[in-house]
Design a protein around this motif. Sequence first.
Motif, PDB file in Angstrom:
ATOM      1  N   HIS A  70     -29.281  18.609   4.048  1.00 22.60           N
ATOM      2  CA  HIS A  70     -29.402  20.025   3.708  1.00 22.60           C
ATOM      3  C   HIS A  70     -29.445  20.915   4.940  1.00 22.60           C
ATOM      4  CE1 HIS A  70     -31.050  19.591  -0.688  1.00 22.60           C
ATOM      5  NE2 HIS A  70     -29.874  19.010  -0.500  1.00 22.60           N
ATOM      6  N   ALA A  71     -29.771  20.355   6.093  1.00 17.36           N
ATOM      7  CA  ALA A  71     -29.792  21.140   7.325  1.00 17.36           C
ATOM      8  C   ALA A  71     -28.428  21.193   8.003  1.00 17.36           C
ATOM      9  CB  ALA A  71     -30.826  20.573   8.300  1.00 17.36           C
ATOM     10  N   SER A  72     -27.442  20.494   7.453  1.00 21.12           N
ATOM     11  CA  SER A  72     -26.076  20.579   7.967  1.00 21.12           C
ATOM     12  C   SER A  72     -25.341  21.722   7.281  1.00 21.12           C
ATOM     13  CB  SER A  72     -25.320  19.266   7.722  1.00 21.12           C
ATOM     14  OG  SER A  72     -25.860  18.218   8.478  1.00 21.12           O
ATOM     15  N   TYR A  73     -24.338  22.265   7.951  1.00 23.18           N
ATOM     16  CA  TYR A  73     -23.617  23.422   7.427  1.00 23.18           C
ATOM     17  C   TYR A  73     -22.955  23.076   6.103  1.00 23.18           C
ATOM     18  CZ  TYR A  73     -21.144  27.865   7.647  1.00 23.18           C
ATOM     19  OH  TYR A  73     -20.702  29.132   7.397  1.00 23.18           O
ATOM     20  N   GLY A  74     -23.022  24.012   5.145  1.00 23.38           N
ATOM     21  CA  GLY A  74     -22.509  23.784   3.800  1.00 23.38           C
ATOM     22  C   GLY A  74     -21.012  23.942   3.670  1.00 23.38           C
ATOM     23  N   ASP A  75     -20.580  24.208   2.460  1.00 20.91           N
ATOM     24  CA  ASP A  75     -19.147  24.200   2.168  1.00 20.91           C
ATOM     25  C   ASP A  75     -18.690  25.496   1.509  1.00 20.91           C
ATOM     26  OD1 ASP A  75     -20.464  23.864  -0.173  1.00 20.91           O
ATOM     27  OD2 ASP A  75     -19.420  22.047  -0.795  1.00 20.91           O
ATOM     28  N   VAL A  76     -19.272  26.619   1.920  1.00 20.16           N
ATOM     29  CA  VAL A  76     -18.830  27.902   1.369  1.00 20.16           C
ATOM     30  C   VAL A  76     -17.421  28.215   1.826  1.00 20.16           C
ATOM     31  CG1 VAL A  76     -19.269  30.369   1.337  1.00 20.16           C
ATOM     32  CG2 VAL A  76     -21.166  28.774   1.166  1.00 20.16           C
ATOM     33  N   ASP A  77     -17.198  28.146   3.122  1.00 16.83           N
ATOM     34  CA  ASP A  77     -15.877  28.374   3.687  1.00 16.83           C
ATOM     35  C   ASP A  77     -15.188  27.026   3.843  1.00 16.83           C
ATOM     36  OD1 ASP A  77     -13.636  28.962   5.149  1.00 16.83           O
ATOM     37  OD2 ASP A  77     -14.723  29.354   7.018  1.00 16.83           O
ATOM     38  N   PRO A  78     -14.098  26.775   3.133  1.00 15.08           N
ATOM     39  CA  PRO A  78     -13.451  25.457   3.180  1.00 15.08           C
ATOM     40  C   PRO A  78     -12.920  25.083   4.553  1.00 15.08           C
ATOM     41  CG  PRO A  78     -12.066  27.057   2.038  1.00 15.08           C
ATOM     42  CD  PRO A  78     -13.394  27.702   2.244  1.00 15.08           C
ATOM     43  N   THR A  79     -12.791  26.033   5.473  1.00 12.25           N
ATOM     44  CA  THR A  79     -12.327  25.691   6.827  1.00 12.25           C
ATOM     45  C   THR A  79     -13.500  25.411   7.762  1.00 12.25           C
ATOM     46  OG1 THR A  79     -12.325  27.985   7.642  1.00 12.25           O
ATOM     47  CG2 THR A  79     -10.348  27.212   6.486  1.00 12.25           C
ATOM     48  N   ALA A  80     -14.724  25.516   7.261  1.00 15.71           N
ATOM     49  CA  ALA A  80     -15.902  25.325   8.111  1.00 15.71           C
ATOM     50  C   ALA A  80     -16.931  24.499   7.361  1.00 15.71           C
ATOM     51  CB  ALA A  80     -16.483  26.674   8.518  1.00 15.71           C
ATOM     52  N   VAL A  81     -16.657  23.221   7.212  1.00 16.66           N
ATOM     53  CA  VAL A  81     -17.518  22.322   6.465  1.00 16.66           C
ATOM     54  C   VAL A  81     -18.035  21.240   7.401  1.00 16.66           C
ATOM     55  CG1 VAL A  81     -17.675  20.743   4.511  1.00 16.66           C
ATOM     56  CG2 VAL A  81     -16.180  22.740   4.381  1.00 16.66           C
ATOM     57  N   ALA A  82     -19.312  20.959   7.311  1.00 15.81           N
ATOM     58  CA  ALA A  82     -19.875  19.892   8.125  1.00 15.81           C
ATOM     59  C   ALA A  82     -19.394  18.539   7.619  1.00 15.81           C
ATOM     60  CB  ALA A  82     -21.397  19.936   8.081  1.00 15.81           C
ATOM     61  N   SER A  83     -19.290  17.595   8.536  1.00 13.84           N
ATOM     62  CA  SER A  83     -18.975  16.230   8.152  1.00 13.84           C
ATOM     63  C   SER A  83     -20.134  15.642   7.359  1.00 13.84           C
ATOM     64  CB  SER A  83     -18.726  15.374   9.398  1.00 13.84           C
ATOM     65  OG  SER A  83     -17.694  15.907  10.194  1.00 13.84           O
ATOM     66  N   SER A  84     -19.845  14.644   6.546  1.00 11.32           N
ATOM     67  CA  SER A  84     -20.915  13.897   5.900  1.00 11.32           C
ATOM     68  C   SER A  84     -21.707  13.151   6.969  1.00 11.32           C
ATOM     69  CB  SER A  84     -20.337  12.903   4.889  1.00 11.32           C
ATOM     70  OG  SER A  84     -19.691  13.571   3.827  1.00 11.32           O
ATOM     71  N   GLU A  85     -22.933  12.778   6.625  1.00 11.76           N
ATOM     72  CA  GLU A  85     -23.776  12.041   7.569  1.00 11.76           C
ATOM     73  C   GLU A  85     -23.282  10.596   7.700  1.00 11.76           C
ATOM     74  OE1 GLU A  85     -25.926  14.010   9.024  1.00 11.76           O
ATOM     75  OE2 GLU A  85     -25.474  15.616   7.601  1.00 11.76           O
ATOM     76  N   PRO A  86     -23.719   9.884   8.737  1.00 14.55           N
ATOM     77  CA  PRO A  86     -23.302   8.488   8.899  1.00 14.55           C
ATOM     78  C   PRO A  86     -23.733   7.616   7.725  1.00 14.55           C
ATOM     79  CG  PRO A  86     -24.249   9.330  10.942  1.00 14.55           C
ATOM     80  CD  PRO A  86     -24.511  10.368   9.884  1.00 14.55           C
ATOM     81  N   GLY A  87     -22.895   6.670   7.397  1.00 11.26           N
ATOM     82  CA  GLY A  87     -23.229   5.695   6.367  1.00 11.26           C
ATOM     83  C   GLY A  87     -24.120   4.601   6.938  1.00 11.26           C
ATOM     84  N   ARG A  88     -24.052   3.419   6.330  1.00 11.60           N
ATOM     85  CA  ARG A  88     -24.903   2.317   6.775  1.00 11.60           C
ATOM     86  C   ARG A  88     -24.656   1.995   8.248  1.00 11.60           C
ATOM     87  NH1 ARG A  88     -23.001  -1.403   3.811  1.00 11.60           N
ATOM     88  NH2 ARG A  88     -24.396  -1.105   2.021  1.00 11.60           N
ATOM     89  N   ASP A  89     -25.746   1.819   8.985  1.00 12.09           N
ATOM     90  CA  ASP A  89     -25.647   1.489  10.406  1.00 12.09           C
ATOM     91  C   ASP A  89     -26.619   0.352  10.702  1.00 12.09           C
ATOM     92  OD1 ASP A  89     -25.018   1.501  13.071  1.00 12.09           O
ATOM     93  OD2 ASP A  89     -26.223   3.264  13.567  1.00 12.09           O
ATOM     94  N   ILE A  90     -26.086  -0.807  11.023  1.00 13.31           N
ATOM     95  CA  ILE A  90     -26.903  -1.970  11.378  1.00 13.31           C
ATOM     96  C   ILE A  90     -27.074  -1.975  12.895  1.00 13.31           C
ATOM     97  CG2 ILE A  90     -27.113  -4.482  11.296  1.00 13.31           C
ATOM     98  CD1 ILE A  90     -25.265  -4.438   8.854  1.00 13.31           C
ATOM     99  N   ARG A  91     -28.314  -1.940  13.338  1.00 16.23           N
ATOM    100  CA  ARG A  91     -28.607  -1.856  14.758  1.00 16.23           C
ATOM    101  C   ARG A  91     -29.397  -3.087  15.201  1.00 16.23           C
ATOM    102  NH1 ARG A  91     -30.607   4.492  15.358  1.00 16.23           N
ATOM    103  NH2 ARG A  91     -28.760   5.432  14.371  1.00 16.23           N
ATOM    104  N   PHE A  92     -28.969  -3.657  16.295  1.00 17.49           N
ATOM    105  CA  PHE A  92     -29.668  -4.812  16.858  1.00 17.49           C
ATOM    106  C   PHE A  92     -29.966  -4.537  18.313  1.00 17.49           C
ATOM    107  CE2 PHE A  92     -29.625  -9.003  19.007  1.00 17.49           C
ATOM    108  CZ  PHE A  92     -30.734  -9.555  18.369  1.00 17.49           C
ATOM    109  N   ASN A  93     -31.201  -4.798  18.715  1.00 20.16           N
ATOM    110  CA  ASN A  93     -31.615  -4.496  20.071  1.00 20.16           C
ATOM    111  C   ASN A  93     -32.406  -5.655  20.658  1.00 20.16           C
ATOM    112  OD1 ASN A  93     -33.794  -3.246  22.065  1.00 20.16           O
ATOM    113  ND2 ASN A  93     -32.078  -1.830  21.982  1.00 20.16           N
ATOM    114  N   VAL A  94     -32.132  -5.950  21.924  1.00 21.50           N
ATOM    115  CA  VAL A  94     -32.863  -6.968  22.669  1.00 21.50           C
ATOM    116  C   VAL A  94     -33.494  -6.302  23.879  1.00 21.50           C
ATOM    117  CG1 VAL A  94     -32.730  -9.150  23.926  1.00 21.50           C
ATOM    118  CG2 VAL A  94     -31.244  -8.764  21.951  1.00 21.50           C
ATOM    119  N   ALA A  95     -34.789  -6.521  24.068  1.00 22.31           N
ATOM    120  CA  ALA A  95     -35.496  -5.963  25.218  1.00 22.31           C
ATOM    121  C   ALA A  95     -36.263  -7.070  25.918  1.00 22.31           C
ATOM    122  CB  ALA A  95     -36.453  -4.854  24.774  1.00 22.31           C
ATOM    123  N   TYR A  96     -36.155  -7.105  27.243  1.00 22.89           N
ATOM    124  CA  TYR A  96     -36.874  -8.119  28.019  1.00 22.89           C
ATOM    125  C   TYR A  96     -37.623  -7.445  29.157  1.00 22.89           C
ATOM    126  CZ  TYR A  96     -38.000 -12.349  30.587  1.00 22.89           C
ATOM    127  OH  TYR A  96     -38.686 -13.355  31.219  1.00 22.89           O
TER     128      TYR A  96
END
Length: 650
Positions: A622-648
């Motif tokens: 809801h904090a992303s720009y809406g779709d009133v003007d069809p030439t100025a529409v925000a992209s959809s948010e990212p879909g599933r994101d699997i993140r793996f991290n190793v820290a030593y």
Amino acid sequence: MLKGCKFKLLPTTVAVSSALFTQIAVADSEGEHDKMVVMGNPLQATEVFIDSEQLERQQANDINDIFRTDPEVSIGGGTGVAQKIYVRGLEDSQLNVTIDGAVQSGNIFHHQGRLSIEPELLKQVEVAAGAGRATDGAGALGGAIRFKTKDAEDMLQGGERFGGLVKAGYYDNTEGYKTSVSGYGYLTDNVSVVATMVYSDLGNYTDGDGNEQPFTEAQNKVGFIKLVGDITDAQKITLSYDHRGDEAYRNFKPHWAASKGNPPIDQEMNRDTFTLNYGVNPAANPYLELDVTAYNTETELKHKSRPDASRERNNIAKTHSYGGDIRNTSSFNSFAVTYGVDYRKDKTEGTFLAWRPDTFIFKGTVAGVYVQSDFRIVEPLLLSVGGRYDTYELEDSYGTEVDHSGFSPNVSLNYSIIPGLNVYAGYAEAFRGAQIPDSFMTDIELDPNRKAERAHNTEVGASWVNGGLNLSATAYINKIDDVVGKSAKNQGDLETKGFTARAGYTFNDLSMSLSFNHSRSDLDGQRLYDGNFGIGTSTGDTWVADINYYILDNLLIGYTGRYVDRLDDVVEEPYKGEVYIYSEKPGYAVHDIYSQWKPLSGEELTLSLAVKNLFDKNYRDHASYGDVDPTAVASSEPGRDIRFNVAYAF
């Protein structure tokens, strides 16, 4: 934080300051005086603390990840560079934001976020919503956000003198990676240092429907060094340098999807901040707790169209801010007062080669003096009274000048009905004069009749702490007279009404929290819409659930769910001489899971797995720009994101 105490945040994602306003007495070495230390703020009773452990186990990579678990905060924009922070519906330009005390002033471009911070560097984040204490800084119309970075002592384990940390992470949605290396330790018995380098390379992300969002890739480079010197037992000096570089081929207006009027171009942004902190706090002198901060920040954004571009969009935008804050706290048996002065010099300039070669410059200064007092009238009753007086001066490229000055008072009461049960009420005003505009708006001429902005914030609430259970609720009304947006002109009167409730429970290795926020902001009687750049937007009622459980001493699993209700109020939005009407922002639910495992007894190795947007929901925040003007529409948010991290750590 409580001085002289180790304040361990609950292992919930958001630790609520449910004591709200707590006094402790610390006797000096001679036993003649007591020092009163105050924590929390009844004017900002829903003040939220986010610590580094939370950010690490959730693998926070951008501003959205940092605030994902706070229902009062919404982040719009999709890709990292476009993300803006909204607190109770108000854009971060209405708040006072600091990093280690360095004020983050100005804005480069209203079509992208103005704030950037690397989560790897953070020790904690504090969110104080709504105008509050005089110590929150000048012009804090909608509250304050305070970022605090780590130092060597935060990273050393046990009795170590030196150490290092290497991290590597993979993000499957963007097929990207992130690496960091840190070295830290004591150069002498009294001087410590931490140095961190971070590099990330992320490709285009894919939304929940499997569509790749073009031109959302990013390359980020971060360099950070922080020196801490313990001059004496009572004196400390800290010097830090933070560089952040971002480079990518992305849409000219990054928070909108690609279109004929929004072509991709080469973009490069760099920010450099130097910060100096000096503190004096002798245990035997309750009247002296001096804190001095000085800072210098420079940000530059370059746009460069490629030769085959349909339209030239070569631009250079810069902001430069430097300033400082000097404050002291004097403590007595039942009374504490903080008083100080602050100053900031701002400059912003824009060179728009696409339509004219001139460089447009705005220069501004802000100076203030403030005092904040806390009185223990009787044992269960605490009174806080404060105020600040600020002066503003602003000059545009055409020589037009605007000066403003004003006083910002605050008062609040906190009453402890029984141990653990508090009620509170407060009123605060925040005055803000003319400040530098967006760098891309520097070609405008100041309105000599421009009025200063003034916020009026009223809050009432209660909190209860009983063993592992903590509950709090706050109702608020915040009015901002003559609010100013990206146009640097008065837009009207803004009113925000809302309610926040939080509940948390901890039992042995299990912790749970549930929080809710409802807020509505109206500008001259009409609900805020997405085109109110620099002011805010409208979001639906938001619930956040968080659960953490230690299956084993070295194995944590967790879940975070964010649920946003459908917003169906009709909004009329003017665009190019016509009126567009949209009747809803669809609701959505986003689920995250994460785990953290330390397989070695010495905890040197940490393996983290997180799945953002577990069910691959396709949605637009809801904090992303809406779709009133069809030439100025925000992209959809990212879909599933699997993140793996190793820290030593070694």
